[in-house]
Enzyme design. Sequence first.
Site, PDB file in Angstrom:
ATOM      1  N   TRP A  43       0.181 -58.964 -22.869  1.00 49.66           N
ATOM      2  CA  TRP A  43       0.826 -59.230 -24.156  1.00 49.66           C
ATOM      3  C   TRP A  43      -0.197 -59.425 -25.278  1.00 49.66           C
ATOM      4  CZ3 TRP A  43       6.051 -58.516 -24.141  1.00 49.66           C
ATOM      5  CH2 TRP A  43       6.653 -58.485 -22.883  1.00 49.66           C
ATOM      6  N   LYS A  58       7.125 -54.708 -25.322  1.00 57.95           N
ATOM      7  CA  LYS A  58       7.726 -54.871 -26.644  1.00 57.95           C
ATOM      8  C   LYS A  58       6.826 -54.219 -27.685  1.00 57.95           C
ATOM      9  CE  LYS A  58      10.624 -59.038 -26.442  1.00 57.95           C
ATOM     10  NZ  LYS A  58      10.885 -60.383 -27.044  1.00 57.95           N
ATOM     11  N   ASP A 107      34.038 -44.467 -31.022  1.00 55.61           N
ATOM     12  CA  ASP A 107      34.722 -45.720 -31.337  1.00 55.61           C
ATOM     13  C   ASP A 107      34.640 -46.021 -32.832  1.00 55.61           C
ATOM     14  OD1 ASP A 107      35.871 -48.403 -30.568  1.00 55.61           O
ATOM     15  OD2 ASP A 107      33.998 -49.030 -31.524  1.00 55.61           O
ATOM     16  N   GLU A 148      38.734 -42.236 -32.381  1.00 59.65           N
ATOM     17  CA  GLU A 148      39.606 -43.411 -32.456  1.00 59.65           C
ATOM     18  C   GLU A 148      39.842 -43.690 -33.942  1.00 59.65           C
ATOM     19  OE1 GLU A 148      39.825 -48.144 -31.320  1.00 59.65           O
ATOM     20  OE2 GLU A 148      38.132 -47.233 -32.355  1.00 59.65           O
TER      21      GLU A 148
END
Length: 694
Positions: free
Chosen positions: A90, A127, A343, A404
């Site tokens: 890290w 990350k 959606d 939708e």
Amino acid sequence: MPTDSERALIKKALDLDPWLEPYTDALVGRQLQCRQWEETLSKTENSLSQFASSYEKYGVHANKDTKEIVVYEYIPSVSSVSLVGDFNGWDTESHQFERANEYDLWHLKIPPTEYGDFAIPHDSRYKISMVTSSGERIYRLDPWGTRATPSTENSLYEGRFWNPPAKYAFKHARPKFAAHDGIKIYEAHVGISLPEPKVASYKEFTEKTLPLIHKLGYNTIQLMAVMEHAYYASFGYQVTNFFAVSSRYGTPEELKELIDTAHKLGIRVLLDVVHSHSLKNVDDGLNNFNGTDHYLFHGGTKGTHELWDSRLFNYLNHETLRFLLSNLKFYVEEYQFDGFRFDGVTSMLYQHHGLAHAFAGGYDEYFNPDLVDQDAIAYLMLAHKLLAEISAQSGDYDFISIAEDVSGMPTLCLPVDEGGIGFNYRLSMAIPDMWIKILKHLQDEQWDLGNIVFTLTNRRHGEKCISYCESHDQALVGDKTLAFWLMDKEMYTHMSKLLPMTPVVARGLALHKMIRLITFGLGGEGYLNFMGNEFGHPEWLDFPREGNQESYHYARRQYNLAQDKLLRYAYLFDFDAAMLALDTNYGVLNSEQAYVSLKHDGDKVVVFERAGLLFVFNFHPTSSFPDYKVGVETAGEYRIVLNSDAESFGGFDRVTEETSFFTTPERWNDRSNALFVYLPSRTALVFQLREKVK
């Protein structure tokens, strides 16, 4: 005014619906905006398809040949970027990016280890670390990351570098439907697909649920909650990681096996894709990725959905289009999905997102520039242009898209090259609302058959619809399924065949079948069912949450009930399969809209013809008719091919199915011939012409 060449872009839409003529400017404007994007992307990215292949470059990738790790990330408004993770302790200094161009693209290349291995181990955590323009160091998950798992240390999700030694190799080609075969959709959620109170896996769905779907006769699965979402109870509609499939069900390779197995069975698989909004999570989502509120989103209040408390994409942003279009191509190519159910399309189409807006059907609502989001419409058109490009490149395979949308936007389900937005189908969302209102507020004698038929057939000419009686919305806690509205008093006590049939259960079984069959026959060009509802699942759906003490009791589907031949749920399961076989055998859904010859409110009888079949419904709760006269166009001998009153479907066997019915040459109900049939109460019969009169 548009030029003749510009009007030609929408000629087919105008021919189909002349009432669109006053809105020519708006329709042409959509086409021109879409074309402008295509031209821009062709100049800068070679083609739309190439642009959507950005997922192959953006994010963290392993070069199998050189064992290098290559990373590209779009990150504006930061002064430095580094990759951190388990692989480098890290450390924010050891693996820093360089600017790849002047458009905020950052690049990093990591050579292999001294032993010739990848520097980042498979499935290890990583990350992206950035220093913002204000000097703050922040840590975020990779927007293009393909794997995220729950942390063992807190409630957040963490990014994983997914680079398995062997990727899953697909063995089966995408299935193609027969020309007459309509789309029959099984709306499914992997996690709740077992009777046991736990989160089911991709593997368990493949082994236990797929065979049941195949047995029923559904040819399409609509998979919900696949895109990674941190909160299980969100039903997958609060997406955190767009390129990652939900780890709670298993690995990416196991999902690929699920889809491949479905293809082997001749079943297409659609992804329930959420491009209408994104979860507001910062630490494990897209929000505030680079320390600003406008990374891929609109900034300020325009970028927030008030009701959903989520972030709204900026569809005018070049990099937002790259991200979303690449997301579609990624799922089509990497996972072999056969299309998408989009959606929240209503929220995308309008600047008001459909909030506090009751659509009355006036065309001004659909083309008012102050109400409509033209940029979102351009994105949806580009999405369909992309699917068409991929289709052409892959041998003319037709990908499916379903909207939708509750608003009824005209041209939504017309091809882009015919002046439309591009969807194949829209969900007929008014139909389940109608059935719930009827069962909730009306006695059987009060049913208005004219209104029922109108709602089932009220759809735009030339634009296909998916009909359904109930979806996952009606199954959720706080609502009731049709079976619950019909039989909730006795579903736990009187569904055993060893007990006498009660009036409540008899009514419930009869109407459950009839409501489904009339919706299937009249309601659209496709049909949808939510998993378990086909057999009257006895319980609602409630995901584990704080309000129910994190219980999984209602987050499951009890297929064991339908497989138990001593329970009456099996009747409904078997009827569902027989109903779907009408389409498989006779092509009901892909045929022209039905001709309704009778809607008799006094008798409670509906009669219609479709795909060469004669459908006759008697909704009357008590009256049976020994020689009921119905009209039919083609003269000849008719035989029953589906009888809802059959004992095998939980009925009373009041009709002899072997009987032949012969027409008389008498015009009746505006049809050329008449037929006399025995029509018991609460019964639906479907007849097929066996032999024409010569």
